[in-house]
Design an enzyme around this catalytic site. Structure first.
Site, PDB file in Angstrom:
ATOM      1  N   CYS A  83       0.839  -1.210   0.000  1.00 21.81           N
ATOM      2  CA  CYS A  83       0.000   0.000   0.000  1.00 21.81           C
ATOM      3  C   CYS A  83       0.878   1.266   0.000  1.00 21.81           C
ATOM      4  O   CYS A  83       1.566   1.520  -0.975  1.00 21.81           O
ATOM      5  CB  CYS A  83      -0.993  -0.042   1.162  1.00 21.81           C
ATOM      6  SG  CYS A  83      -2.306   1.149   0.962  1.00 21.81           S
ATOM      7  N   HIS A 170      -3.560  -5.324   0.385  1.00 21.30           N
ATOM      8  CA  HIS A 170      -2.984  -5.775   1.666  1.00 21.30           C
ATOM      9  C   HIS A 170      -2.992  -7.304   1.768  1.00 21.30           C
ATOM     10  O   HIS A 170      -4.014  -7.877   2.138  1.00 21.30           O
ATOM     11  CB  HIS A 170      -3.797  -5.196   2.820  1.00 21.30           C
ATOM     12  CG  HIS A 170      -3.634  -3.728   2.994  1.00 21.30           C
ATOM     13  ND1 HIS A 170      -2.696  -3.165   3.831  1.00 21.30           N
ATOM     14  CD2 HIS A 170      -4.283  -2.686   2.420  1.00 21.30           C
ATOM     15  CE1 HIS A 170      -2.768  -1.854   3.773  1.00 21.30           C
ATOM     16  NE2 HIS A 170      -3.729  -1.530   2.923  1.00 21.30           N
ATOM     17  N   SER A 224       0.506 -12.015  38.565  1.00 24.84           N
ATOM     18  CA  SER A 224      -0.822 -11.412  38.699  1.00 24.84           C
ATOM     19  C   SER A 224      -1.912 -12.441  38.462  1.00 24.84           C
ATOM     20  O   SER A 224      -3.074 -12.184  38.711  1.00 24.84           O
ATOM     21  CB  SER A 224      -0.968 -10.311  37.656  1.00 24.84           C
ATOM     22  OG  SER A 224      -0.982 -10.900  36.357  1.00 24.84           O
ATOM     23  N   SER A 230       2.422 -15.136  34.059  1.00 27.12           N
ATOM     24  CA  SER A 230       2.455 -16.568  34.378  1.00 27.12           C
ATOM     25  C   SER A 230       3.430 -17.313  33.470  1.00 27.12           C
ATOM     26  O   SER A 230       4.247 -18.114  33.934  1.00 27.12           O
ATOM     27  CB  SER A 230       1.066 -17.192  34.195  1.00 27.12           C
ATOM     28  OG  SER A 230       0.144 -16.572  35.030  1.00 27.12           O
TER      29      SER A 230
END
Ligand code: XMP
Length: 512
Positions: A83, A170, A224, A230
């Site tokens: 583009c 695209h 958290s 994690s």
């Protein structure tokens, strides 16, 4: 040092730059995003196998249009311009770019007329996603046009000898039918990538490099219960075992049962040294009487850091802090001059000066979907790996106005019912985020023979790919009916349930 081969996305400010990078990684090729300002020498020293120019909102002949270092075209590294990137390539190399009368937008049929390596295996006519007003009216000398559409004479062009390719459409957008094939042709057929970016090998190489970086030193990590921290913690644990201590500040603002689940997974399943700080009373007393949303956020953010620091000090000498920073955080903080709508905080936002000599961020180069794959590889339970996003300030920003223990209990119960029913209806992964809000509104109702004057719970469910914009989820009425029935029957002090049908913008996803 990077071990994998890599492709570079040069970012011209287009909305799809991260999407391009994700699509490349989906094809097992590692990909980085850098600013269009990056000098050619720096790019050369990055040893990239290929370069992709992103789209962008500007027009190439505007005074402030972003331009890349023209020496990039001389590096001998294949370039694919998309583009704006295609127009820039044409403009810089002597072609012509001009304004079209009408904007070509949406799904467009494109004819692929030439035998091009970029379009190998692509149908002669295929639907592509277009979004442009400016178009390439004349390809530069040495280039040939390889595709066109009814309104766009140069939908693609190339100078194969120089390794320069461009598409006006695209390929990274799903609506481009053969987009995946086209990117694959560029990566494998033209750039000669071998596809060594795989999450299995990511785990092995990252664990090895963490071992080297950390050695026998001590690491601390703020958990958290979210996916990123994690996965980061489990990776570091694989590398250093007992030298990792996780601190889980339970501020009492988590969803029902979540605190215990974090403890069960990390302490018992992974045998990680975990300190759970039950700080609910402390947070509630700080929040007493506070109603203003930004103030609530600030108090929680600051208190979180304070509790974390106190616990960290108790451990004694710690050398490294492990954080769950991921690639979008890195890319976004590189540009970030957008207006502050809300002061987000999360456990990745700990200050850098709290006495650690080093920072380890093992997920720094991963997108969220890659983090999830790594989590699965590491054996982290599905419900944690696929956990929906949850804000750092937790339920405090879902209780409108002052936060109290009673209000939190009502909200936790209502929210648990909503989540349970969405899951039972098999919609758990289709709705990107869904939760209950305690609105702070009381209204009149009737229960049995009596009048009630009680709380209103709002349900919020959104579909989104980036959380920057979102649509309200079209949850089937039957599911909503079940949730509403259960909430008014099972949760004390709620007599009304409403569903939020506002998209973002103008509303945000959270209510505060
Ligand atoms: P909004 O409400 O701004 O939320 O539309 C967009 C996304 O961000 C999450 N969110 C947060 N995440 N710390 C976080 O880590 C925060 O302070 C915070 N506030 C909002 C929100 O849940 C949604 O996914």
């Amino acid at each position: 040092m990077r071990k994998n081969e890599a492709v570079l996305v040069l970012d011209f400010g287009g909305q799809y730059s991260q999407l391009i990078a994700r699509r490349v990684r989906d094809q097992n090729v590692y990909c980085e995003i850098r600013s269009f300002r990056t000098p050619a020498e720096q790019i050369a020293s990055g040893n990239y196998k290929g370069i992709i120019f992103s789209g962008g909102p500007e027009t190439v002949y505007d005074k402030n249009a972003p331009k890349c270092d023209p020496k990039i075209f001389e590096l001998g590294v294949p370039v694919l311009g998309i583009c704006y990137g295609a127009q820039l390539m044409a403009f810089e190399l002597g072609g012509k770019v001009q304004n079209a009368e009408i904007r070509e937008y949406g799904k467009t049929e494109v004819d692929f007329q030439a035998d091009s390596r970029l379009f190998r295996g692509v149908a002669d006519r295929s639907v592509c996603w277009m979004s442009h007003t400016v178009y390439i009216s004349q390809a530069p000398a040495g280039f040939r046009v390889t595709a066109s559409s009814g309104t766009c004479p140069t939908a693609a062009m190339e100078n194969a000898e120089r390794g320069l390719y461009a598409t006006q459409f695209h390929p990274e957008v799903e609506h481009t039918e053969d987009g995946r094939k086209i990117l694959e042709n560029f990566l494998y057929g033209i750039c000669g990538c071998s596809g060594d970016w795989k999450m299995e090998s990511f785990v092995t190489t990252t664990v090895e490099s963490l071992k080297k970086t950390i050695g026998g030193k001590k690491v601390i990590c703020a958990l958290s219960g979210g996916v990123d921290s994690s996965v980061a913690a489990v990776l570091v644990h694989r590398a250093v075992g007992g030298n990792l201590t996780c601190i889980f500040v339970d501020h009492g603002l988590l969803r029902k049962g979540e605190g215990d689940e974090v403890e069960r997974i990390f302490r018992h399943q992974f045998d990680i040294h975990l300190i759970r700080v039950n700080a609910r009373e402390r947070f509630l007393s700080k929040l007493a009487g506070v109603t203003e949303p930004e103030r609530k956020r600030k108090i929680i953010g600051e208190e979180f850091i304070r509790v974390f620091e106190e616990e960290a000090k108790k451990i004694g000498q710690v050398d490294f802090l492990c954080q769950g920073t991921i690639y979008p955080d890195v890319v976004e903080s590189g540009t970030g001059d957008a207006a502050t709508i809300k002061s987000h905080h999360n456990v990745g936002g700990l200050p850098k000066d709290i006495g650690f000599t080093g920072l380890v961020e093992p997920l720094r180069y991963l997108f969220k979907d890659e983090v999830r794959k790594v989590g699965t590889q590491l054996g982290i339970p599905e419900n944690l790996v696929w956990r929906q996003p949850f804000p750092g300030p937790g339920l405090a920003i879902r209780v409108m106005g002052e936060v109290t223990a009673e209000k939190l209990e009502i909200l936790k119960d209502a929210d648990a019912i909503f989540r349970d029913e969405v899951k039972k209806a098999g919609l758990g992964r289709k709705i990107n985020q869904y939760f209950a809000v305690l609105t702070g509104i009381k209204s009149v109702g009737v229960m049995g023979d009596g009048r009630t004057y009680d709380n209103t719970v709002a349900l919020r469910g959104v579909t989104t790919s980036d959380f920057m914009t979102a649509d309200w989820a079209r949850i089937p009425y039957d599911v909503l009916a079940k949730v509403s029935d259960r909430i008014v029957n099972e949760v004390c002090n709620v007599n009304r349930v409403v569903y939020d049908i506002t998209s973002k913008p103008p509303a945000t996803i959270e209510w505060e």
